[in-house]
Design an enzyme around this catalytic site. Sequence first.
Site, PDB file in Angstrom:
ATOM      1  N   ILE B 493       0.731  -1.077  -0.049  1.00 35.16           N
ATOM      2  CA  ILE B 493       0.088  -0.001   0.038  1.00 35.16           C
ATOM      3  C   ILE B 493       0.979   1.132  -0.014  1.00 35.16           C
ATOM      4  O   ILE B 493       0.309   2.305   0.501  1.00 35.16           O
ATOM      5  CB  ILE B 493      -1.118  -0.181   1.349  1.00 35.16           C
ATOM      6  CG1 ILE B 493      -0.261   0.095   2.532  1.00 35.16           C
ATOM      7  CG2 ILE B 493      -2.087  -1.321   0.956  1.00 35.16           C
ATOM      8  CD1 ILE B 493      -1.250   0.286   3.857  1.00 35.16           C
ATOM      9  N   GLY B 494       2.214   0.998  -0.275  1.00 36.62           N
ATOM     10  CA  GLY B 494       3.002   2.275  -0.430  1.00 36.62           C
ATOM     11  C   GLY B 494       4.103   2.056   0.748  1.00 36.62           C
ATOM     12  O   GLY B 494       4.798   3.156   0.888  1.00 36.62           O
ATOM     13  N   LYS B 722       6.879  -6.883  14.510  1.00 41.24           N
ATOM     14  CA  LYS B 722       5.582  -6.109  14.837  1.00 41.24           C
ATOM     15  C   LYS B 722       5.380  -4.905  13.902  1.00 41.24           C
ATOM     16  O   LYS B 722       6.374  -4.618  13.262  1.00 41.24           O
ATOM     17  CB  LYS B 722       5.522  -5.828  16.345  1.00 41.24           C
ATOM     18  CG  LYS B 722       5.333  -7.198  17.314  1.00 41.24           C
ATOM     19  CD  LYS B 722       5.005  -6.567  18.734  1.00 41.24           C
ATOM     20  CE  LYS B 722       6.335  -6.044  19.475  1.00 41.24           C
ATOM     21  NZ  LYS B 722       6.127  -5.818  20.971  1.00 41.24           N
ATOM     22  N   GLU B 726       1.280   2.441  11.636  1.00 37.82           N
ATOM     23  CA  GLU B 726       0.271   3.443  12.254  1.00 37.82           C
ATOM     24  C   GLU B 726       0.862   4.090  13.548  1.00 37.82           C
ATOM     25  O   GLU B 726       0.902   5.333  13.606  1.00 37.82           O
ATOM     26  CB  GLU B 726      -1.050   2.641  12.824  1.00 37.82           C
ATOM     27  CG  GLU B 726      -2.036   2.209  11.445  1.00 37.82           C
ATOM     28  CD  GLU B 726      -2.867   1.037  11.848  1.00 37.82           C
ATOM     29  OE1 GLU B 726      -2.532  -0.109  12.014  1.00 37.82           O
ATOM     30  OE2 GLU B 726      -3.946   1.274  12.002  1.00 37.82           O
TER      31      GLU B 726
END
Lengths: 329, 782
Positions: B493-494, B722, B726
């Site tokens: 997604i980039g 992990k 975000e």
Amino acid sequence: MRPFDYVRTTTLDETCQLLGQDGDSSVRALAGGTDLLTLMKKEISVPTQLIDLKRLPDLPSGITSTAQGMTIGTLTTMTEIETNVQLQEKYPLLAEAAAVAATPQLRNMATIGGNLLQRPRCWYYRNQLVNCWLKGGDECQAQDGENQLHALFGGGPCYAVHPSDLAPALLALEATVQLRGPGGERMVPLAEFYALPEEKRRQETQLEKDELLLNIHLPGLPAGTRSTYLKAMDRKVWAFALVGVAAIVRLEEQKIVDARLVLSGVAPIPWRVTAAEQALVGATANEATFAEIAEFALADAQSLSHNAYKITLAKSLVRRALTMLTDEG
Amino acid sequence: MPIQHIKVLRNGTDEEELKVVETTGLPTWDADTKFTVVGRPQSRLEGLEKVTGRARYSYDVRLSGQLYAAVLRSPYPHARIRHIDTTKAEQLPGVHAILSSANAPDDITWYEEKSKLFDKTLRFIGDEVAAVAAESEEFAQDALRLIEVAYEPLPFVIEVEAALQPDAPRVHDKGNRVDEPTIYERGNAAAGLREADVVIEQTYTTQTAVHNSLEPHGCTAFWEGDQLTLWESTQGIFETREQVAEKLGLPEHHVRVVKEHMGGGFGSKQVPWKQTVIAALLSKQSGHPVQLMLDREAENLAAGNRNATVQRVRLGAKRDGTLTAILADIQVVVGAYMVGGEASEVNGMYERLYRCPNVRTEQIGVYINAGPCVAFRAPGHVEAAFALEAAMDELARALQLDPLTLRNRNYSEIDQKKEKPLSMPNALQVCYERATAAFGWQTYQRPAPTGPKRRGIGIAAHEWGGSGQPPAYAWIKLNGDGTVDVVTGTQDIGTGARTGLAQVAAEVLGLPIEQISVHLGDTAKGPYSPTSAGSSTQASVGPAVFAAAVEAKRQLLEVAAKLLEEEPERLEIRDGVVMVEGEPENKLTVAEVTGRLAPHMIIGQGARGPNAKDKTIRTFGAQCVEVEVDVETGEITVLRVVAAHDCGRIINPTMVDSQVFGGITQGVGFALTEERIVDEKRGLVLNANLEEYKIPTVADIPQMTNVPVNLPDLAANPTGVKGIGEPPLVPTAPAIANAVFDAIGVRLRHAPLSRRQLLAALATQAESIDKSAPPHTQEGQS
């Protein structure tokens, strides 16, 4: 965007004739297009013909020195104004104003003529779903709406602010615009060229439909004159002014002998605060004076529900500009 | 595949799982593992394609006979369509298909069945009214103007408090509350407040922010016979396939979704929106490929946003800073519909971040007549952090404690909600230490004010998920020349997923990364992988690639062992060469082994195994910020941000830096300038553009430092990775707000911290601010 015809003309006469051929603004002049195309995309302006001024040989471009001052041709780009060395020396505030306007890409395209004639950025005016007063409607939605970006002076019926950074600088320089219509040329001081929109003329300038802006003439400034343009934005760059101030000051032995102050972002047209200028003349250059002058300059400001912060901001910029221009003698 | 088996849990305890892939036989990358590719900076494998403009995005798809679609959108915040007539539009030359409530299938519903694909009730400006496919975008726009619609405007509501009044206009028949409030309580929060020596009670608000991905939403749809292909700008090719198949009543194998490259999604492309199915139907109707890309205005109106919140926060603490109570009443403004995807759990951080026996949260969703919200990079957490981390700062000031000291005093080493240990109980501690050390928090000397400019510093912390989870699958194919194809149904997604996954495969196989190609973004060509959401791609798909590579390597060494007349256990691969332990002469290149085998092929299949059940896996981070505030003009300048984020093992430090810098950048925008402005009287969205919706420019971005925190978390998966996508956005805004307070003693509780808010606050607090000196002394920073 609606379909339109792209037209090239060869003479100024032919261009003015074409522009004036009917009454409904269906013919528009195209230079840099950075404002006009955005208006057309939103169908705020719906011309059927665009005349490409950039192909018009008689339309002046470039910056030339005159006996006293300078002349700027209407097709001169913002980038040229920003980077011209003679202009930077003679009128630093103008180069500063150009440098903080828009983005580098826009400055490469946009012309000074277009910049002076650009329409407001008011988010009601620019919204296709709104028929605001400026577009011929009955009311100004900003008056009781989201008016944080709107006018403190000269508001009503329209509360939009004039978006140009160059116009206040040029007004402070007491520039004159040279206009060309079918009947010939006329010279109009910028102070008269800009006029608050009214019932029968819902625009910010006195330019007639069939007129072209040819040149901007800048008078000379006495030696020792200092000038600056300060602009406050929501972010560091690439935004229209929340408030701006164009300031010109000449000092003689700590006394102010000449002063000009023009505010941007506070009125439908660039807003010169003449009374504050007059109060400055003869005053001693110090913080107390400047604080008083700042209060004076904003004394008649009338805030709307969300824009009172602009009064504080404008006062701060006025003080800051005057302090900067009178520092270190 | 000996390392995998399937088991069916009939009475699952935690959450019921019908299929679990056990991967207990896998090796793990523990702390002693020596790496050659992993952990090293690696520029993106697709970088050249992108900077040369060759990378193909959804808009770049050009098929023979392709049509272009445009959407007529509601001009009213709430209205009913009385009548719609498309006759004139149909007659326009170049128009091939038109859809509206007059002819669209009536059984396709959207937004939790609260709307039809083309509904006669419109609930926000931008809601879809009709769509046209024509031979050019201009023809399509011309056709939209010819569609005649008679609207019946209905009463609407924009403001959250107004929406909660009993007599408010109803967005939906059942009212404006999305559901019953979600209430969580542990201990006794009211009693905890009574025990407290100091109580902070404040209301904070956060704005509606718009994702504004560089690449807008949209797709190109094309039917070949029964086969529908969608080149869709999506974070989840399989999610899109499943939903589109369901909406259109198609079997899944008749739908193929492709996403090669993406200009960002940030959560807004987690779910397919109406336009995807509209494009598919227009293509069906016209018999042509149809491209439907949103323009910037539609992107701002109708493709999701971060929900605004109102958060009433109460914190109680003992004199020494020990928290006795955390309470939060939260209103989440969801817009006109619930969209699905990741939920905005604003309550979560209140419940987890700090050790506190008495916690109560109450969260309610509120409908208004504006574009629907959808997950936006750390949904809920960004909003919660702005309030909770400011409230903690206020508490620290009230207690005359350093904000860092207060946080350390309430450090939680366990998952208090589930009463389980954290997999990495000291991770946040490490983040605090590294961020504050690199920032110089303890030794910060406030510079003397220069004129009206004041400096200040702030800190904020956060927690987030990002463990990754099953299922995810990958295949490794070893070619005859020793090169490798990694195949998986994830999408990039980039973020650079191709590169991170290639590094994992290269490391396991002992090959240089140049010998690896990663193929992804096509449901027809790769096995299932989950939606790229929740910071989970590398942590979900990486372990599947790892498992596939381990299996491929096992097979490769089996063959090599026969060729070398050795035991496979004695073989190792280094830099593309299979070597025998202790016998440097006895070796073969990988290409020699695969060449001997060709055209037979080694194929490794891998699956993502489950996370550890006995521990809770979370990620943590902290950021320190220095700002300069001009008290005369209200200008806030963020000077520097130092970040430390736990993301498990770092596969590629360059890409982790990219995520952190991108997150901080969005955080600066959220803190200072980004806000959807709606005229509440008229329901108008006034800044559905990039002129007045102000994202930060390069000039607004501070000096950014990312201090690597490399803490492999083997409870998450054998690679110890992990997520990092975000989290870096979460603490930036509250750290900035706290730094502004530190600089000028003015607390701004409403995001964004606009000049308007700051100058108004300065005007009302003018008496309390001594402009000649900082508002408080250095002692507070001890």
